[in-house]
Design an enzyme around this catalytic site. Structure first.
Site, short mmCIF file in Angstrom:
data_model
loop_
_atom_site.label_atom_id
_atom_site.label_comp_id
_atom_site.label_asym_id
_atom_site.label_seq_id
_atom_site.Cartn_x
_atom_site.Cartn_y
_atom_site.Cartn_z
N GLY A 25 5.50 39.18 -32.91
CA GLY A 25 6.78 38.72 -33.05
C GLY A 25 7.23 38.40 -31.58
O GLY A 25 8.44 38.28 -31.16
N PRO B 219 1.10 40.91 -26.84
CA PRO B 219 0.37 41.48 -27.87
C PRO B 219 0.47 40.33 -29.38
O PRO B 219 1.32 39.63 -29.31
CB PRO B 219 1.16 42.78 -28.28
CG PRO B 219 2.05 42.84 -27.22
CD PRO B 219 1.98 41.64 -26.50
N ASP C 57 10.35 29.06 -30.65
CA ASP C 57 9.36 29.75 -29.75
C ASP C 57 8.87 28.99 -28.51
O ASP C 57 9.16 29.48 -27.39
CB ASP C 57 8.16 30.44 -30.60
CG ASP C 57 8.51 31.51 -31.44
OD1 ASP C 57 9.36 31.81 -31.69
OD2 ASP C 57 7.25 32.31 -31.90
N ALA D 297 3.35 31.00 -26.55
CA ALA D 297 3.12 30.87 -25.13
C ALA D 297 1.80 30.40 -24.46
O ALA D 297 1.76 29.85 -23.72
CB ALA D 297 3.34 32.58 -24.66
N GLY E 93 5.77 35.72 -29.63
CA GLY E 93 5.45 34.58 -29.69
C GLY E 93 4.19 33.98 -28.65
O GLY E 93 3.93 33.39 -28.02
N SER E 94 3.23 35.26 -29.00
CA SER E 94 1.90 34.92 -28.38
C SER E 94 1.30 33.45 -28.68
O SER E 94 0.97 32.91 -27.44
CB SER E 94 1.02 36.07 -28.85
OG SER E 94 -0.38 35.82 -28.95
N SER E 95 1.23 33.06 -29.84
CA SER E 95 0.75 31.67 -29.91
C SER E 95 1.41 30.67 -29.39
O SER E 95 0.94 29.49 -28.60
CB SER E 95 0.38 31.49 -31.57
OG SER E 95 1.68 31.21 -31.95
O1 PMV Z 1 7.13 36.14 -35.52
P1 PMV Z 1 7.54 35.01 -34.42
O2 PMV Z 1 7.81 35.53 -33.13
O3 PMV Z 1 6.71 33.57 -34.57
O4 PMV Z 1 9.19 34.54 -34.92
C1 PMV Z 1 9.17 33.82 -36.20
C2 PMV Z 1 10.47 33.37 -36.26
C3 PMV Z 1 10.82 32.84 -37.62
O5 PMV Z 1 12.33 32.31 -37.47
C4 PMV Z 1 10.78 33.71 -38.88
C5 PMV Z 1 9.85 31.62 -37.90
C6 PMV Z 1 10.39 30.46 -37.08
O6 PMV Z 1 9.47 29.56 -37.06
O7 PMV Z 1 11.21 30.33 -36.35
#
Ligand code: PMV
Length: 318
Positions: free
Chosen positions: A105, A101, A152, A111, A107-109
């Site tokens: 949050g 999805p 990520d 991945a 990590g789609s992009s």
């Molecule tokens: O929203 P996500 O899954 O890309 O996670 C972001 C995590 C943060 O700590 C808010 C930003 C980062 O670059 O680590």
């Protein structure tokens, strides 16, 4: 016709998001049931650099030559050309699929970035270490994601639970016992870039307060590693819930996520928190295996539709 197919998992941050941007540690783990996939097929007739890109999930079908200079797919090809020291890439068709999805949050992009870099390199026989794969995927992410911390692409490229620190690097984590996790999508799209910028703006005004919160989150992450290493799920749950309170204090939670956390806790979860950038996206809960379905049922009753179950497995002999 020669073809290759590679995959990259989704990810979730167990503890430490946002503070990780300010050089504190964070813990993340891969989610292998959700993956991004790149399939590359050679085109027998075709000149060098005649590359087609297909992302059927978003109805995207374009030729390399028609893409704008700053398009991530075009940048990915340049990154690989530079790495392999070649001027032209062989003619091929690149298909990108993802079950992850977006803006949730998970990590789609990152991945997709890892899967594209992995695919484009393997297709031309360029062997990349996991670290190099993570680094090149990071370069690609920089073009469409501001300044990500790097957690990520690292957890996804290495595909194992890690403790990550932007300045100090990372190491693998070896859980002493299985951890039963539930990930529930709030249905509201998160916006990591905006959340990171908002936190930065507030940090500038109230540096002392924010630094103290990040220090506490950093300490929670170190305690979480001990809890994972000793199989102490109860304490790990408490740490996650405290981390959620601190994320609320820095303003990246929303009422829906707070409600989801409350539902998870009142259903018997050891702990729960938002995960990722926030302002939407998902909540993760750690629960005793026998209660995980109850947590899910109560979330479904509250209207939550997308729920995933994941186990972080214990690692023997470590
Ligand atoms: O929203 P996500 O899954 O890309 O996670 C972001 C995590 C943060 O700590 C808010 C930003 C980062 O670059 O680590």
């Amino acid at each position: 016709m020669p073809a290759i197919s590679v995959r990259a998992p989704a990810k979730s941050i167990l503890v430490g998001e946002h503070a990780v941007v300010y050089n504190r540690p964070a813990i993340a783990f891969p989610i292998n049931q959700l993956q991004a996939k790149t399939t590359i097929t050679a085109k027998v007739i075709g000149n060098p650099d005649e590359i087609e890109f297909h992302a059927p999930d978003i109805n995207f079908h374009e030729k390399f030559s028609d893409l704008p200079k700053d398009h991530p797919y075009k940048i990915a090809v340049s990154i690989i050309k530079k790495e392999a020291r070649i001027d032209h890439y062989p003619s091929c068709s690149v298909q990108i699929n993802s079950k992850i999805p977006i803006a949730s949050g998970m990590g789609s992009s990152a991945a997709i970035a890892v899967a594209i870099i992995k695919g484009l390199s393997q297709f031309i026989g360029l062997s990349l270490s996991k670290q190099r794969l993570a680094d090149l995927a990071y370069q690609l992410e920089l073009h469409y994601h501001g300044t990500p911390s790097g957690i990520d692409n690292t957890v996804i490229a290495f595909n194992q639970p890690i403790l990550f620190n932007k300045e100090k690097g990372f190491h693998a984590i070896f859980p002493k016992s299985d951890l039963t996790i539930l990930i529930a999508n709030s249905g509201i799209q998160g916006n990591t870039k905006e959340a990171v910028l908002e936190v930065r703006a507030k940090w500038k005004i109230e540096q002392k307060k924010y630094e103290a919160i990040f220090d506490r989150i950093g300490q929670l992450v170190l305690n979480a590693e001990i809890a994972i290493n000793t199989g102490d799920a109860i304490n790990l749950g408490k740490i996650m819930s405290e981390n959620h309170q601190l994320l609320t204090e820095i303003g990246v939670s929303i009422p829906q996520l707070d409600t989801m956390v409350e539902i998870a806790l009142s259903s018997g979860a050891f702990g729960a928190k938002l995960s990722g950038g926030g302002l939407g996206g998902n909540m993760i809960a750690l629960a005793p295996p026998e209660l995980i379905e109850k947590v899910a049922e109560n979330l479904r009753k509250a209207g939550i539709q997308q729920i995933f179950f994941e186990k972080i497995y214990k690692v023997e002999n470590e």
